[in-house]
Design a protein around this motif. Structure first.
Motif, PDB file in Angstrom:
ATOM      1  N   ALA A   1       0.859  -1.293   0.065  1.00 34.58           N
ATOM      2  CA  ALA A   1       0.098   0.069  -0.045  1.00 34.58           C
ATOM      3  C   ALA A   1       0.822   1.397  -0.021  1.00 34.58           C
ATOM      4  CB  ALA A   1      -0.886  -0.108   1.191  1.00 34.58           C
ATOM      5  N   ARG A   2       0.717   1.935  -0.896  1.00 34.85           N
ATOM      6  CA  ARG A   2       1.589   3.092  -1.172  1.00 34.85           C
ATOM      7  C   ARG A   2       1.175   4.365  -0.174  1.00 34.85           C
ATOM      8  NH1 ARG A   2       3.788   1.927  -6.259  1.00 34.85           N
ATOM      9  NH2 ARG A   2       3.924  -0.231  -6.015  1.00 34.85           N
ATOM     10  N   HIS A   3       1.578   4.359   1.079  1.00 36.14           N
ATOM     11  CA  HIS A   3       1.293   5.259   2.112  1.00 36.14           C
ATOM     12  C   HIS A   3       2.252   5.538   2.952  1.00 36.14           C
ATOM     13  CE1 HIS A   3      -1.024   7.555   4.848  1.00 36.14           C
ATOM     14  NE2 HIS A   3      -1.112   6.683   5.609  1.00 36.14           N
ATOM     15  N   THR A   4       2.947   6.773   2.756  1.00 40.00           N
ATOM     16  CA  THR A   4       4.144   7.056   3.564  1.00 40.00           C
ATOM     17  C   THR A   4       3.875   7.392   5.014  1.00 40.00           C
ATOM     18  OG1 THR A   4       3.892   9.559   3.003  1.00 40.00           O
ATOM     19  CG2 THR A   4       5.196   8.297   1.510  1.00 40.00           C
ATOM     20  N   PHE A   5       2.485   7.602   5.590  1.00 43.02           N
ATOM     21  CA  PHE A   5       2.358   7.825   7.012  1.00 43.02           C
ATOM     22  C   PHE A   5       3.023   8.991   7.556  1.00 43.02           C
ATOM     23  CE2 PHE A   5       1.374   5.563  11.064  1.00 43.02           C
ATOM     24  CZ  PHE A   5       0.341   6.393  11.311  1.00 43.02           C
ATOM     25  N   GLY A   6       2.979  10.215   6.623  1.00 45.15           N
ATOM     26  CA  GLY A   6       3.782  11.301   7.089  1.00 45.15           C
ATOM     27  C   GLY A   6       3.499  11.832   8.367  1.00 45.15           C
ATOM     28  N   GLU A   7       2.313  11.553   9.035  1.00 43.37           N
ATOM     29  CA  GLU A   7       1.893  12.338  10.247  1.00 43.37           C
ATOM     30  C   GLU A   7       2.236  11.690  11.423  1.00 43.37           C
ATOM     31  OE1 GLU A   7      -1.646   9.856   8.600  1.00 43.37           O
ATOM     32  OE2 GLU A   7       0.020  11.134   7.845  1.00 43.37           O
ATOM     33  N   ALA A   8       3.014  10.197  11.244  1.00 44.40           N
ATOM     34  CA  ALA A   8       3.494   9.699  12.402  1.00 44.40           C
ATOM     35  C   ALA A   8       5.002   9.746  12.246  1.00 44.40           C
ATOM     36  CB  ALA A   8       3.177   8.273  12.128  1.00 44.40           C
ATOM     37  N   VAL A   9       5.731  10.554  11.658  1.00 44.71           N
ATOM     38  CA  VAL A   9       7.111  10.515  11.621  1.00 44.71           C
ATOM     39  C   VAL A   9       7.749  11.038  12.844  1.00 44.71           C
ATOM     40  CG1 VAL A   9       8.939  11.873  10.650  1.00 44.71           C
ATOM     41  CG2 VAL A   9       7.349  11.203   9.112  1.00 44.71           C
ATOM     42  N   GLY A  10       8.436  10.332  13.556  1.00 44.20           N
ATOM     43  CA  GLY A  10       9.263  10.553  14.816  1.00 44.20           C
ATOM     44  C   GLY A  10       8.333  10.441  15.875  1.00 44.20           C
ATOM     45  N   LYS A  11       7.056   9.698  15.755  1.00 40.79           N
ATOM     46  CA  LYS A  11       6.281   9.257  16.900  1.00 40.79           C
ATOM     47  C   LYS A  11       6.589   7.911  17.550  1.00 40.79           C
ATOM     48  CE  LYS A  11       2.633  12.760  15.662  1.00 40.79           C
ATOM     49  NZ  LYS A  11       1.278  12.898  15.367  1.00 40.79           N
ATOM     50  N   ASN A  12       7.169   7.194  16.666  1.00 46.44           N
ATOM     51  CA  ASN A  12       7.640   5.821  17.066  1.00 46.44           C
ATOM     52  C   ASN A  12       6.498   4.937  17.183  1.00 46.44           C
ATOM     53  OD1 ASN A  12       9.410   3.714  17.625  1.00 46.44           O
ATOM     54  ND2 ASN A  12       9.238   3.950  19.916  1.00 46.44           N
ATOM     55  N   ILE A  13       5.470   5.180  16.239  1.00 45.65           N
ATOM     56  CA  ILE A  13       4.045   4.278  16.285  1.00 45.65           C
ATOM     57  C   ILE A  13       3.789   3.600  15.100  1.00 45.65           C
ATOM     58  CG2 ILE A  13       2.935   5.853  18.022  1.00 45.65           C
ATOM     59  CD1 ILE A  13       1.529   7.173  15.566  1.00 45.65           C
ATOM     60  N   ALA A  14       4.683   3.504  14.198  1.00 41.68           N
ATOM     61  CA  ALA A  14       4.375   2.967  12.732  1.00 41.68           C
ATOM     62  C   ALA A  14       4.599   1.382  12.904  1.00 41.68           C
ATOM     63  CB  ALA A  14       5.301   3.277  11.678  1.00 41.68           C
ATOM     64  N   ASN A  15       3.748   0.669  12.022  1.00 42.66           N
ATOM     65  CA  ASN A  15       3.956  -0.807  12.034  1.00 42.66           C
ATOM     66  C   ASN A  15       4.687  -1.237  11.079  1.00 42.66           C
ATOM     67  OD1 ASN A  15       3.481  -3.614  11.931  1.00 42.66           O
ATOM     68  ND2 ASN A  15       1.414  -3.469  11.713  1.00 42.66           N
ATOM     69  N   PRO A  16       6.000  -1.939  11.753  1.00 42.11           N
ATOM     70  CA  PRO A  16       7.005  -2.346  10.382  1.00 42.11           C
ATOM     71  C   PRO A  16       6.700  -3.796   9.910  1.00 42.11           C
ATOM     72  CG  PRO A  16       7.628  -2.833  12.800  1.00 42.11           C
ATOM     73  CD  PRO A  16       6.301  -2.334  12.795  1.00 42.11           C
ATOM     74  N   THR A  17       5.498  -4.251   9.995  1.00 46.42           N
ATOM     75  CA  THR A  17       5.101  -5.550   9.524  1.00 46.42           C
ATOM     76  C   THR A  17       5.404  -5.842   7.919  1.00 46.42           C
ATOM     77  OG1 THR A  17       3.493  -6.098  11.433  1.00 46.42           O
ATOM     78  CG2 THR A  17       3.432  -7.323   9.640  1.00 46.42           C
ATOM     79  N   ALA A  18       4.729  -4.723   7.256  1.00 46.10           N
ATOM     80  CA  ALA A  18       4.873  -4.871   5.990  1.00 46.10           C
ATOM     81  C   ALA A  18       6.428  -4.874   5.254  1.00 46.10           C
ATOM     82  CB  ALA A  18       4.093  -3.685   5.416  1.00 46.10           C
ATOM     83  N   MET A  19       7.279  -3.956   5.867  1.00 45.48           N
ATOM     84  CA  MET A  19       8.468  -3.989   5.715  1.00 45.48           C
ATOM     85  C   MET A  19       9.184  -5.202   5.815  1.00 45.48           C
ATOM     86  SD  MET A  19      10.371  -1.731   3.997  1.00 45.48           S
ATOM     87  CE  MET A  19       9.887  -0.169   4.143  1.00 45.48           C
ATOM     88  N   LEU A  20       8.983  -5.717   7.059  1.00 42.57           N
ATOM     89  CA  LEU A  20       9.516  -6.886   7.571  1.00 42.57           C
ATOM     90  C   LEU A  20       9.076  -8.276   6.432  1.00 42.57           C
ATOM     91  CD1 LEU A  20       9.038  -6.578  11.434  1.00 42.57           C
ATOM     92  CD2 LEU A  20      11.323  -6.753   9.939  1.00 42.57           C
ATOM     93  N   LEU A  21       8.001  -8.032   6.121  1.00 39.82           N
ATOM     94  CA  LEU A  21       7.339  -9.227   5.172  1.00 39.82           C
ATOM     95  C   LEU A  21       8.177  -8.905   3.889  1.00 39.82           C
ATOM     96  CD1 LEU A  21       3.672  -9.324   6.180  1.00 39.82           C
ATOM     97  CD2 LEU A  21       5.418 -11.191   6.570  1.00 39.82           C
ATOM     98  N   CYS A  22       8.600  -7.891   3.511  1.00 42.23           N
ATOM     99  CA  CYS A  22       9.266  -7.400   2.291  1.00 42.23           C
ATOM    100  C   CYS A  22      10.565  -8.010   2.447  1.00 42.23           C
ATOM    101  CB  CYS A  22       9.311  -6.106   1.973  1.00 42.23           C
ATOM    102  SG  CYS A  22       7.838  -5.398   1.327  1.00 42.23           S
ATOM    103  N   SER A  23      11.133  -7.862   3.541  1.00 42.60           N
ATOM    104  CA  SER A  23      12.668  -8.345   3.791  1.00 42.60           C
ATOM    105  C   SER A  23      12.510 -10.075   3.827  1.00 42.60           C
ATOM    106  CB  SER A  23      13.053  -7.864   5.126  1.00 42.60           C
ATOM    107  OG  SER A  23      12.725  -8.380   6.117  1.00 42.60           O
ATOM    108  N   VAL A  24      11.558 -10.539   4.214  1.00 38.24           N
ATOM    109  CA  VAL A  24      11.376 -12.014   4.188  1.00 38.24           C
ATOM    110  C   VAL A  24      11.428 -12.557   2.811  1.00 38.24           C
ATOM    111  CG1 VAL A  24       9.869 -13.914   4.763  1.00 38.24           C
ATOM    112  CG2 VAL A  24      10.380 -12.116   6.634  1.00 38.24           C
TER     113      VAL A  24
END
Length: 367
Positions: A293-316
């Motif tokens: 999903a092409r979403h940068t979630f810019g409003e969460a930058v620096g808040k340490n709340i983003a979900n890394p699951t999608a990126m981790l699955l990409c790394s898998v």
């Protein structure tokens, strides 16, 4: 032949990756023989998500060396030239990438965005997003498992716009027989490889009779070479309705560029949101792994709340691509366990954990 079709040792651009992974599996590799991978952190929370991958990789000593390059259209003064990124991906053959934000103003005065330039120059014609339900994440529809495949080098994303007369803009949608047949064959080959039974062509040929009509005809004719796979077609309007009401109807979906972008994001919402869906873009000799999903979630930058699951699955998926299956299994099993147990969850999937908490929970389960 398409990149995913060939055994890894037969792909010229990743031959050394295969040999290196074989050395690691036999215990003969050294620290100097790591697999090189281009890393583009992306905009928004991308750098935070990429950092989670780095920490998880480090925890189990994954033999991957990242060549990190910052590419951005909203921070051009900090970005490396796009040509440098393209050369790196061509050299390494694999890339892990965060989402790039595209501002409304054009890149360097051009209509073509950085995303479009990377895809065009590398001929990343096939984008694949895997929509799969996660045990432990409660959604309206359970046990979903289907692929969305889009052609992403032409269609509405052709960067051909002009003002014919003041106040009148003409935007060209390009559909070619060559690329329509190429993505159609990719879709059916992908379905065959993954044991899928049906391919659905999504279109708007009832209105765009020539452009989408050509795309539909190419997919339909290609389907005749795969009698073991059921073929059907569906208008994009109905597809959206069926996705939110009866998503189990779908197995493999193939479509032109813009429809794919919309469906990727809609379907991601069916299984928990943008934070858990991985994606990949293929050319004949390289692949980029990035969230589906092409979403940068810019409003969460620096808040340490983003979900890394999608990126981790990409790394898998990246690790499986280079035959490091043991490492891929370790990370995927830990990720599945953490989400299924439900004790540590980020806010987007019903919890209160930070990105750091979630990452540490995965690391603690890397058995």
């Amino acid at each position: 032949m398409y990149c995913f079709e060939k055994p890894l040792h037969q792909r010229p651009s990743v031959r050394s990756f295969y040999q290196t992974s074989q050395l690691y599996s036999s215990g003969e590799a050294t620290k100097d023989k790591k697999i090189k991978c281009t890393l583009i952190p992306g905009d928004g929370v991308g750098p935070e998500l990429v950092n989670s991958v780095k920490e998880v990789y480090s925890a189990i000593g994954v033999p991957v060396e990242f060549e990190e390059l910052f590419l951005s259209e909203i921070y051009p003064s900090m970005s490396v030239p796009v040509e440098t990124v393209i050369e790196s991906i061509q050299r390494n053959g694999i890339c892990l990438k965060g989402i790039l934000s595209t501002p409304f103003s054009s890149y360097a005065g051009e209509l073509q965005t950085l995303n479009m330039k990377v895809r065009r120059d590398l001929d990343l014609y096939a984008n694949v997003v895997h929509i799969k339900s996660f045990p432990g994440i409660k959604t309206k529809h359970e046990n979903l498992d289907f692929f969305v495949i889009r052609e992403q080098t032409e269609g509405e994303y052709s960067a051909l716009e002009h003002e014919s007369v003041p106040g009148v803009i003409e935007c060209m949608k390009i559909i070619t027989e060559e690329k329509s047949r190429r993505i159609a064959k990719f879709a059916f080959d992908y379905a065959t490889k993954h044991g899928r039974k049906k391919v659905t062509c999504v279109h708007k040929a009832n209105i765009m009779k020539l452009g989408d009509g050509l795309f539909l005809r190419c997919v339909e004719e290609t389907s005749q070479m795969y009698p073991q796979i059921t073929f059907d077609s569906m208008i994009i309007d109905n597809t959206c309705m069926q996705l939110v009401s009866h998503p189990h109807k779908f197995d493999v979906m193939v479509m032109p560029n813009l429809y794919g972008n919309i469906i990727d994001n809609l379907a991601s919402g069916l299984v928990g949101g943008a934070g858990i869906v991985p994606g990949a873009s293929y050319s004949t000799d390289c692949v980029i792994y990035e969230p589906g999903a092409r979403h940068t979630f810019g409003e969460a930058v620096g808040k340490n709340i983003a979900n890394p699951t999608a990126m981790l699955l990409c790394s898998v998926k990246l690790l499986r691509h280079v035959n490091l299956h043991d490492y891929a299994d370790i990370i995927q099993n830990a990720l599945t366990k953490v989400i299924k147990e439900g004790k540590v969850r980020t806010r987007d999937i019903g919890g209160y954990a930070s990105t750091t908490d979630f990452t540490l929970a995965i690391i603690s389960n890397l058995n």
